[in-house]
Design a protein around this motif. Structure first.
Motif, PDB file in Angstrom:
ATOM      1  N   CYS A 126       0.844  -1.202   0.000  1.00  0.00           N
ATOM      2  CA  CYS A 126       0.000   0.000   0.000  1.00  0.00           C
ATOM      3  C   CYS A 126       0.881   1.254   0.000  1.00  0.00           C
ATOM      4  CB  CYS A 126      -0.913   0.022   1.230  1.00  0.00           C
ATOM      5  SG  CYS A 126      -2.030  -1.387   1.378  1.00  0.00           S
ATOM      6  N   LYS A 127       1.912   1.235   0.818  1.00  0.00           N
ATOM      7  CA  LYS A 127       2.838   2.365   0.886  1.00  0.00           C
ATOM      8  C   LYS A 127       3.583   2.536  -0.436  1.00  0.00           C
ATOM      9  CE  LYS A 127       3.186   1.980   5.804  1.00  0.00           C
ATOM     10  NZ  LYS A 127       3.884   1.704   6.999  1.00  0.00           N
ATOM     11  N   LYS A 128       3.903   1.419  -1.069  1.00  0.00           N
ATOM     12  CA  LYS A 128       4.583   1.471  -2.368  1.00  0.00           C
ATOM     13  C   LYS A 128       3.640   2.084  -3.423  1.00  0.00           C
ATOM     14  CE  LYS A 128       7.373  -1.543  -5.353  1.00  0.00           C
ATOM     15  NZ  LYS A 128       8.700  -1.001  -5.249  1.00  0.00           N
ATOM     16  N   MET A 129       2.367   1.735  -3.384  1.00  0.00           N
ATOM     17  CA  MET A 129       1.383   2.347  -4.295  1.00  0.00           C
ATOM     18  C   MET A 129       1.344   3.862  -4.080  1.00  0.00           C
ATOM     19  SD  MET A 129      -0.357   0.269  -6.432  1.00  0.00           S
ATOM     20  CE  MET A 129      -1.752   1.263  -6.879  1.00  0.00           C
ATOM     21  N   ASP A 130       1.274   4.271  -2.804  1.00  0.00           N
ATOM     22  CA  ASP A 130       1.233   5.703  -2.493  1.00  0.00           C
ATOM     23  C   ASP A 130       2.478   6.415  -3.000  1.00  0.00           C
ATOM     24  OD1 ASP A 130      -1.245   5.617  -1.245  1.00  0.00           O
ATOM     25  OD2 ASP A 130      -0.405   5.436   0.767  1.00  0.00           O
ATOM     26  N   LYS A 131       3.624   5.793  -2.804  1.00  0.00           N
ATOM     27  CA  LYS A 131       4.903   6.429  -3.140  1.00  0.00           C
ATOM     28  C   LYS A 131       5.186   6.430  -4.640  1.00  0.00           C
ATOM     29  CE  LYS A 131       9.786   6.269  -1.973  1.00  0.00           C
ATOM     30  NZ  LYS A 131      10.848   5.566  -1.246  1.00  0.00           N
ATOM     31  N   GLU A 132       4.854   5.340  -5.332  1.00  0.00           N
ATOM     32  CA  GLU A 132       5.253   5.216  -6.732  1.00  0.00           C
ATOM     33  C   GLU A 132       4.106   5.396  -7.721  1.00  0.00           C
ATOM     34  OE1 GLU A 132       7.372   1.529  -7.101  1.00  0.00           O
ATOM     35  OE2 GLU A 132       8.852   2.103  -5.589  1.00  0.00           O
TER      36      GLU A 132
END
Length: 155
Positions: A58-64
């Motif tokens: 989820c954090k990777k989706m937000d970041k990238e």
């Protein structure tokens, strides 16, 4: 001295412009009940990002993915985007005569993995789920296909 003053002023103006551009280039996330109201007033598809605080993907989706300019433009143009924390019970809201928290509505939507994206029509009916992490290009292609299929079904 004037040169230093002018250099400092130009640096400040450049930083201000960068911050304004970055602020404009963000997904305009809403709370679930805001999307319900907005869709009732001006019908539009709703994209619900169901996440948890501990979810690395989820954090990777937000970041990238959610910082990609094409993804941002597409989502802001075609959806009322909603962020929904699948474990949050901090606040409650009404939906179709029932009281929900973010956690209880995620459960009612049968979300069991994260990240998970729920596509809803303007009547706030679930169309489909799109589970899992996606790179920007893959995410856009998935959303475009889902929208095409939905629009064909509406005819």
């Amino acid at each position: 001295m004037r040169f230093l003053y002018l250099l400092a002023l130009l640096s400040f103006l450049q930083l201000t412009t960068i911050r304004q551009t970055q602020a404009q280039e963000q997904i305009r996330w809403m709370q679930f009940e805001e999307a319900v109201q907005a869709s009732a007033a001006v019908p539009k598809l709703v994209l619900v990002d169901v996440y948890t605080d501990w979810c690395g993907w989820c954090k990777k989706m937000d970041k990238e993915t959610f910082t990609d300019k094409d993804v941002i433009a597409f989502i802001n143009a075609h959806f009322y985007p909603v962020k929904l924390n699948a474990e949050s019970t901090d606040r409650s809201f009404e939906f179709r005569g029932k009281s929900y928290t973010e956690a209880s509505i995620a459960k009612a939507m049968r979300v069991r993995s994260y990240p998970n994206f729920i596509l809803m029509d303007a009547r706030m009916e679930n169309i489909t789920q799109l589970p899992g992490y996606r790179k920007p290009k893959d995410f856009l292609e998935s959303l475009e296909r889902l929208m095409e299929n939905f629009m064909q079904g509406e005819d």
